[in-house]
Design a protein around this motif. Structure first.
Motif, PDB file in Angstrom:
ATOM      1  N   LEU A 118       0.694 -35.308 -21.227  1.00  0.00           N
ATOM      2  CA  LEU A 118       0.947 -35.529 -22.508  1.00  0.00           C
ATOM      3  C   LEU A 118      -0.061 -36.097 -23.336  1.00  0.00           C
TER       4      LEU A 118
ATOM      5  N   LEU B 190      -1.795 -32.892 -24.688  1.00  0.00           N
ATOM      6  CA  LEU B 190      -0.891 -32.491 -25.652  1.00  0.00           C
ATOM      7  C   LEU B 190      -1.100 -33.193 -26.915  1.00  0.00           C
ATOM      8  N   MET B 191      -1.016 -34.524 -27.065  1.00  0.00           N
ATOM      9  CA  MET B 191      -0.845 -35.420 -28.264  1.00  0.00           C
ATOM     10  C   MET B 191      -2.234 -35.144 -28.689  1.00  0.00           C
TER      11      MET B 191
ATOM     12  N   ALA C  22      -2.351 -31.628 -30.454  1.00  0.00           N
ATOM     13  CA  ALA C  22      -1.337 -31.506 -31.171  1.00  0.00           C
ATOM     14  C   ALA C  22      -1.937 -31.320 -32.795  1.00  0.00           C
TER      15      ALA C  22
ATOM     16  N   ARG D 229      10.623 -31.515 -28.254  1.00  0.00           N
ATOM     17  CA  ARG D 229       9.448 -31.949 -28.639  1.00  0.00           C
ATOM     18  C   ARG D 229       8.204 -31.090 -27.969  1.00  0.00           C
ATOM     19  N   ILE D 230       8.388 -30.481 -27.299  1.00  0.00           N
ATOM     20  CA  ILE D 230       7.385 -29.612 -26.380  1.00  0.00           C
ATOM     21  C   ILE D 230       7.761 -28.121 -26.380  1.00  0.00           C
TER      22      ILE D 230
ATOM     23  N   LEU E 262       2.979 -29.545 -28.825  1.00  0.00           N
ATOM     24  CA  LEU E 262       3.705 -30.751 -29.142  1.00  0.00           C
ATOM     25  C   LEU E 262       4.420 -30.815 -30.702  1.00  0.00           C
TER      26      LEU E 262
END
Length: 224
Positions: A158, A161-162, A165, A205-206, A216
Motif C-alpha cells: 500500500l 501505491l500511495m 498515486a 480504492r484499488i 490507487l
C-alpha cells in the motif's frame, strides 16, 4: 520500499540494516563500490545509502559516475568527514542528503523517508489519497481518521501505491520494489494481497487496469 546500503564497516552496516528493516524497508547490504555499481545497474531500488570511505574508492566518485550515466535513484551519503568542502563534494556529485558519523539510526530513517517523499512529490510526512492516510514515519495507515490494521507486507504494498498515486503501477514494478529479490512473489501473491487490501479499505480504492497494473483512487468512480 527497497534500499541498497553501501557500507564497509560490518558492525555499522548490521546495525543500520536492522533499523531499516524494523522501519519496514527491504535492505540489501554491500561493502564496496564495485559491488554497488553492479547492483545499481542491474537491480531496482527506491533509495541508496552510500558511505564515502569505501575500500575501492571514494563514494562520491561512484555516485558521480552513476549520475553521469543517468542513474537517478535518491542517495543519502554517510561520512565521518565534517568539513564543508567534503559535504559540498557529495552534493556536487549528486547526493540528495548527507549524514555525518556518528549518527542515530533514527536520523537516517527520517532523512531517507523525507528524500523518498520529495522524490514522489510529497512534502508532508503524512501522505493522503482521499480519506486514506499513511504516516511515513510510523507506517500507520488510517481510513477516514481511523486506524487500519495491516500486515507488514500489505503495508509495504500500500505504501508503494500511495507514494506512486495517481500513477498506474504495473505488477512487475510492484514485484521489484515491494518484495525481496531473493523471495520474488509467484504469480498469485500480488493478486491475493491486493484482494486483502480491497477488503480492508474498500474494493473501489484499488483499480485494476487490464494489461497495465493497479492505480490507487482518491474518489469512488461514478456508480459505486
Amino acid at each position: 520500499m527497497k534500499c541498497l546500503l553501501v557500507e564497509d564497516d560490518a558492525a555499522l552496516a548490521d546495525e543500520l540494516a536492522k533499523a531499516l528493516k524494523e522501519g519496514d524497508w527491504l535492505v540489501e547490504v554491500v561493502g564496496a563500490g564495485q559491488e554497488a555499481d553492479f547492483l545499481v545497474r542491474t537491480e531496482v531500488y527506491d533509495a541508496l545509502i552510500l558511505d564515502v570511505g569505501l575500500p575501492d574508492g571514494d563514494g562520491t566518485r561512484w555516485l558521480g559516475a552513476w549520475r553521469d550515466d543517468g542513474i537517478d535513484l535518491p542517495v543519502l551519503i554517510l561520512t565521518a568527514r565534517e568539513r564543508w568542502a567534503d559535504k559540498a563534494a557529495g552534493f556536487t556529485a549528486g547526493a540528495d542528503d548527507y549524514v555525518t558519523k556518528p549518527f542515530e539510526a533514527a536520523e537516517v530513517l527520517f532523512r531517507l523517508r523525507a528524500i523518498l517523499r520529495r522524490t514522489h512529490g510529497h512534502a508532508h510526512p503524512v501522505i493522503k489519497v482521499g480519506e486514506l492516510g499513511l504516516d511515513t514515519h510510523t507506517q500507520h495507515v488510517t481510513l477516514a481518521g481511523r486506524p487500519v490494521s495491516l500486515t507488514a507486507q500489505e503495508t509495504r504494498l500500500l505504501s508503494y501505491l500511495m507514494h506512486a498515486a495517481p500513477r498506474v503501477v504495473s505488477r512487475s514494478e510492484l514485484a521489484e520494489h515491494v518484495y525481496d529479490r531473493d523471495h520474488e512473489p509467484d504469480s498469485n501473491v500480488i493478486d491475493v494481497q491486493v484482494s486483502r487490501l480491497r477488503r480492508k479499505l474498500g474494493a473501489w480504492r484499488i483499480a485494476t487496469l487490464r494489461g497495465q497494473g493497479y492505480r490507487l483512487l482518491a474518489e469512488a468512480p461514478d456508480g459505486v
